[in-house]
Design a protein around this motif. Structure first.
Motif, PDB file in Angstrom:
ATOM      1  N   UNK A  70      24.857  33.671  38.265  1.00  0.00           N
ATOM      2  CA  UNK A  70      26.192  32.739  37.616  1.00  0.00           C
ATOM      3  C   UNK A  70      27.068  33.942  38.256  1.00  0.00           C
ATOM      4  N   UNK A  71      25.959  35.398  37.511  1.00  0.00           N
ATOM      5  CA  UNK A  71      27.332  37.043  38.044  1.00  0.00           C
ATOM      6  C   UNK A  71      27.387  37.070  39.680  1.00  0.00           C
ATOM      7  N   UNK A  72      27.229  36.209  40.353  1.00  0.00           N
ATOM      8  CA  UNK A  72      27.506  36.539  41.643  1.00  0.00           C
ATOM      9  C   UNK A  72      29.455  36.114  41.202  1.00  0.00           C
ATOM     10  N   UNK A  73      30.074  34.788  40.421  1.00  0.00           N
ATOM     11  CA  UNK A  73      30.994  34.898  40.262  1.00  0.00           C
ATOM     12  C   UNK A  73      32.409  36.294  40.122  1.00  0.00           C
ATOM     13  N   UNK A  74      31.441  37.298  39.156  1.00  0.00           N
ATOM     14  CA  UNK A  74      32.255  38.464  39.066  1.00  0.00           C
ATOM     15  C   UNK A  74      31.949  39.116  40.307  1.00  0.00           C
ATOM     16  N   UNK A  75      31.637  38.977  41.083  1.00  0.00           N
ATOM     17  CA  UNK A  75      31.500  39.760  42.212  1.00  0.00           C
ATOM     18  C   UNK A  75      32.406  39.400  43.061  1.00  0.00           C
ATOM     19  N   UNK A  76      32.438  37.881  43.573  1.00  0.00           N
ATOM     20  CA  UNK A  76      33.530  37.355  44.521  1.00  0.00           C
ATOM     21  C   UNK A  76      34.342  37.757  43.627  1.00  0.00           C
ATOM     22  N   UNK A  81      35.650  45.476  37.762  1.00  0.00           N
ATOM     23  CA  UNK A  81      34.520  43.773  37.999  1.00  0.00           C
ATOM     24  C   UNK A  81      33.254  43.761  38.417  1.00  0.00           C
ATOM     25  N   UNK A  82      33.225  44.302  39.414  1.00  0.00           N
ATOM     26  CA  UNK A  82      32.058  44.386  39.931  1.00  0.00           C
ATOM     27  C   UNK A  82      31.040  45.364  38.974  1.00  0.00           C
ATOM     28  N   UNK A  83      31.161  46.089  38.149  1.00  0.00           N
ATOM     29  CA  UNK A  83      29.932  46.532  37.303  1.00  0.00           C
ATOM     30  C   UNK A  83      29.740  46.113  36.354  1.00  0.00           C
ATOM     31  N   UNK A  84      31.046  45.230  35.971  1.00  0.00           N
ATOM     32  CA  UNK A  84      30.893  44.010  34.758  1.00  0.00           C
ATOM     33  C   UNK A  84      29.963  42.556  35.559  1.00  0.00           C
ATOM     34  N   UNK A  85      29.972  42.568  36.497  1.00  0.00           N
ATOM     35  CA  UNK A  85      28.614  41.697  36.773  1.00  0.00           C
ATOM     36  C   UNK A  85      27.017  41.680  37.237  1.00  0.00           C
ATOM     37  N   UNK A  86      27.284  43.128  37.894  1.00  0.00           N
ATOM     38  CA  UNK A  86      26.107  43.850  37.934  1.00  0.00           C
ATOM     39  C   UNK A  86      25.541  44.117  36.605  1.00  0.00           C
ATOM     40  N   UNK A 108      30.504  30.812  30.855  1.00  0.00           N
ATOM     41  CA  UNK A 108      31.420  31.549  30.109  1.00  0.00           C
ATOM     42  C   UNK A 108      31.159  32.751  31.598  1.00  0.00           C
ATOM     43  N   UNK A 109      30.980  33.004  32.024  1.00  0.00           N
ATOM     44  CA  UNK A 109      30.405  34.281  33.503  1.00  0.00           C
ATOM     45  C   UNK A 109      31.456  33.555  34.443  1.00  0.00           C
ATOM     46  N   UNK A 110      31.464  32.048  34.835  1.00  0.00           N
ATOM     47  CA  UNK A 110      32.116  31.622  35.674  1.00  0.00           C
ATOM     48  C   UNK A 110      33.661  31.390  35.432  1.00  0.00           C
ATOM     49  N   UNK A 111      34.150  30.999  34.039  1.00  0.00           N
ATOM     50  CA  UNK A 111      35.607  30.926  33.712  1.00  0.00           C
ATOM     51  C   UNK A 111      35.992  32.218  33.780  1.00  0.00           C
ATOM     52  N   UNK A 112      35.132  33.212  33.219  1.00  0.00           N
ATOM     53  CA  UNK A 112      35.701  34.991  32.275  1.00  0.00           C
ATOM     54  C   UNK A 112      35.535  35.795  33.668  1.00  0.00           C
ATOM     55  N   UNK A 113      34.858  35.481  35.432  1.00  0.00           N
ATOM     56  CA  UNK A 113      35.338  36.147  36.395  1.00  0.00           C
ATOM     57  C   UNK A 113      37.021  35.667  37.091  1.00  0.00           C
ATOM     58  N   UNK A 114      37.025  34.192  36.634  1.00  0.00           N
ATOM     59  CA  UNK A 114      38.526  33.602  37.915  1.00  0.00           C
ATOM     60  C   UNK A 114      39.282  34.380  36.468  1.00  0.00           C
ATOM     61  N   UNK A 166      39.835  37.896  37.377  1.00  0.00           N
ATOM     62  CA  UNK A 166      40.451  38.526  38.784  1.00  0.00           C
ATOM     63  C   UNK A 166      41.883  37.644  38.273  1.00  0.00           C
ATOM     64  N   UNK A 167      42.550  36.805  37.894  1.00  0.00           N
ATOM     65  CA  UNK A 167      43.843  36.604  37.345  1.00  0.00           C
ATOM     66  C   UNK A 167      45.049  38.065  37.127  1.00  0.00           C
ATOM     67  N   UNK A 168      43.777  38.690  35.665  1.00  0.00           N
ATOM     68  CA  UNK A 168      44.436  40.105  35.646  1.00  0.00           C
ATOM     69  C   UNK A 168      44.704  41.078  36.605  1.00  0.00           C
ATOM     70  N   UNK A 169      43.876  41.184  37.093  1.00  0.00           N
ATOM     71  CA  UNK A 169      44.128  41.689  38.029  1.00  0.00           C
ATOM     72  C   UNK A 169      45.290  41.555  39.285  1.00  0.00           C
TER      73      UNK A 169
END
Length: 240
Positions: free
Chosen positions: A29-35, A61-66, A211-217, A220-223
């Protein structure tokens, strides 16, 4: 480096052993952060000139996912730092950008506000522990660490929604509404993070991957909110 850095950690419901793929959903699910990072990076460069602040946030955001992927696969103490440090950097960097760009604070007040926010983040949990006589971190499954972020996000949103007479008033109001919606999504994602351990007996896969999937959104929304506001400011500057 002491052996303690390599001590295994079982922090989430899905992990049943010390294997690399013991948390498949949490890891994948960390792929969501990379997307989200890719979309944010592309958005940051979609205007007449690249938004450097938004680009830097996309990188975080990418570093968060990694970092999160490492923690949910390697699952040792050093990987935990790889998980939490990029998250903290994003939180403080975004707060600084929000008070500078959205609220219009000058450099020194923005730095002082960010330091104050850091003080709140450091002091809230010990204060609640002392007040309740219990470990709030344990009761919240570690989610209390994110309470200052959601509280200040709402606070910035309220500040943006206050009646204003300046030309940027409508743009600030739109940004404030966006931040409130993002705060609601953040609260939902935090709920899934909190319930992971409590629901584990009946839901062995846990809820942390949500949490990962929604937090990635959320990230992105913040940026995107910061980018749209800056784009509106630049439009006004270029209008005769």
């Amino acid at each position: 480096m002491s052996d303690g850095w390599f001590a295994p950690i079982r922090a989430y419901c899905e992990r049943g052993d010390a294997g690399f793929w013991a948390e498949p959903l949490n890891a994948a699910s960390n792929a969501a952060f990379l997307v989200a990072a890719f979309l944010a990076f592309r958005l940051a460069g979609s205007g007449p000139r690249r938004d450097r602040a938004a680009t830097a946030l996309a990188g975080l955001v990418a570093l968060v996912g990694i970092g999160s992927f490492l923690f949910h696969t390697v699952a040792v103490r050093w990987a935990m730092l790889a998980d939490v440090i990029p998250i903290a950097l994003f939180i403080y960097a975004y707060f600084f950008l929000a008070v500078r760009r959205l609220l219009g604070l000058t450099l020194v007040p923005a730095i002082l506000a960010t330091l104050g926010f850091a003080g709140l983040a450091a002091g809230l949990e010990p204060a609640l522990d002392a007040l309740t006589g219990q470990s709030v971190d344990r009761l919240s499954n570690g989610s209390i660490a994110y309470a200052p972020a959601i509280l200040t996000l709402v606070g910035v949103a309220v500040g943006l929604l206050m009646p204003q007479t300046c030309s940027l008033g409508p743009a600030r109001s739109r940004a404030g509404l966006s931040l409130l919606a993002i705060a609601a999504l953040f609260a939902l994602s935090l709920t899934f993070r909190t319930l992971d351990a409590a629901l584990c007996p009946s839901l062995p896969i846990g809820t942390h991957f949500l949490w990962h999937c929604l937090n990635a959104a959320v990230l992105y929304g913040l940026v995107a909110t910061a980018w749209r506001f800056e784009a509106k400011v630049n439009d006004r500057r270029s209008t005769p």
